[in-house]
Every structure is written in C-alpha cells, then in structure tokens.
Design a protein around this motif. Structure first.
Motif, short mmCIF file in Angstrom:
data_model
loop_
_atom_site.label_atom_id
_atom_site.label_comp_id
_atom_site.label_asym_id
_atom_site.label_seq_id
_atom_site.Cartn_x
_atom_site.Cartn_y
_atom_site.Cartn_z
N GLU A 96 43.78 36.48 31.24
CA GLU A 96 42.45 37.10 31.24
C GLU A 96 42.02 37.51 29.84
OE1 GLU A 96 42.63 39.10 35.70
OE2 GLU A 96 42.86 40.36 33.94
N ASP A 133 45.08 36.36 45.75
CA ASP A 133 44.03 36.68 44.76
C ASP A 133 43.96 35.63 43.67
OD1 ASP A 133 43.23 39.00 46.04
OD2 ASP A 133 44.37 40.35 44.71
N TYR A 134 45.12 35.15 43.25
CA TYR A 134 45.15 34.10 42.23
C TYR A 134 44.39 32.86 42.72
CZ TYR A 134 46.66 30.44 39.09
OH TYR A 134 46.66 29.41 38.20
N LEU A 136 42.11 32.69 44.98
CA LEU A 136 40.68 32.97 45.14
C LEU A 136 39.93 32.87 43.82
CD1 LEU A 136 40.55 35.93 47.67
CD2 LEU A 136 39.89 33.55 48.04
N ARG A 137 40.60 33.19 42.72
CA ARG A 137 39.96 33.16 41.41
C ARG A 137 40.01 31.76 40.85
NH1 ARG A 137 41.62 38.84 38.59
NH2 ARG A 137 41.30 40.08 40.43
#
Length: 137
Positions: A96, A133-134, A136-137
């Motif tokens: 990020e 979550d990974y 989804l991103r």
C-alpha cells in the motif's frame, strides 16, 4: 560446601520462577500498546516467539519493512499460521505504501502468506478474513 551450592541453586531457581520471563513481560507491554518498549526489550532475542512479538510491534508502529524482516526471521525458525498471517499483513501494508514498481511484489507476498496461514490452520478466522479482504481488493 555442596549444601551451600544446592541452596544457592534452589534459591536462584525460585527467583527465576518469581520473575516474569522476558517474553511474558514484553507481552504485557504489547497488550498495553507500549510497542517501542517491546522492541527495546526484545532486541537481539533470537527466540521465535520474541521475534514474532517484536515483528508485530514493528507493524503496530508503522515500520512495515522492519516488521516483515523480523517476522521472516521468526518464520525461518518456527513456521506457523500466525506468523504467516502477520507477514501477510506486513507485506500488504508495504504494498500500500510502496512505489508502483514494488507494490505488486509485496502484494503477491501478502497473498502467499495469507494463503499459507489459512492452509496451516483452516480455523484461523483472522487469516480467512485477511485473505478474503485481499481478494476483494
């Protein structure tokens, strides 16, 4: 003479039982969000549990490169699901905050560690959530 030595050894053993271990003391500091003190206390400790705790503290301090380096050392000594989870988190944060050239490398490492964490312990809900979550991103 032998009795004196035995008494001294027994007293030393009792004293060591009465004092919390270095890692236990660091865990209490971690729970109190005193991450810098954790890192200072565990500096140079080669124990995998100490390295993991120090790596998690570096992560909490926003030092993601130091976190991943420390967690990699712990993983080399004692691989487990939680280490892979924290490494995935550290590499995810590095992705990020890094350049467009290095972000994909760190993101790939994050995914790999999340997947290994879930593979090692399918009941690790935190690892499942982070992997989800990974994706989804």
């Amino acid at each position: 003479m032998v009795k004196v030595i035995l008494v001294c050894q027994f007293a030393g053993a009792l004293l060591s039982l009465a004092q919390p271990s270095e890692i236990e003391a660091a865990k209490k500091l971690y729970q109190s969000t005193r991450y810098e003190e954790v890192v200072d206390r565990l500096r140079g400790n080669p124990d995998p549990e100490a390295l993991q705790l120090a790596g998690q503290s570096w992560f909490q301090l926003g030092e993601f490169k130091k976190a991943s380096e420390t967690l990699e050392k712990a993983l080399a000594k004692s691989p487990n699901s939680m280490l892979h989870l924290w490494l995935g988190r550290a590499y995810g944060r590095r992705a990020e905050s890094s350049s467009p050239l290095t972000a994909p490398i760190h993101a790939s490492k994050a995914r790999d560690h999340f997947e290994k964490s879930v593979r090692l312990d399918p009941a690790n809900l935190a690892a499942q959530n982070d992997l989800f979550d990974y994706y989804l991103r």
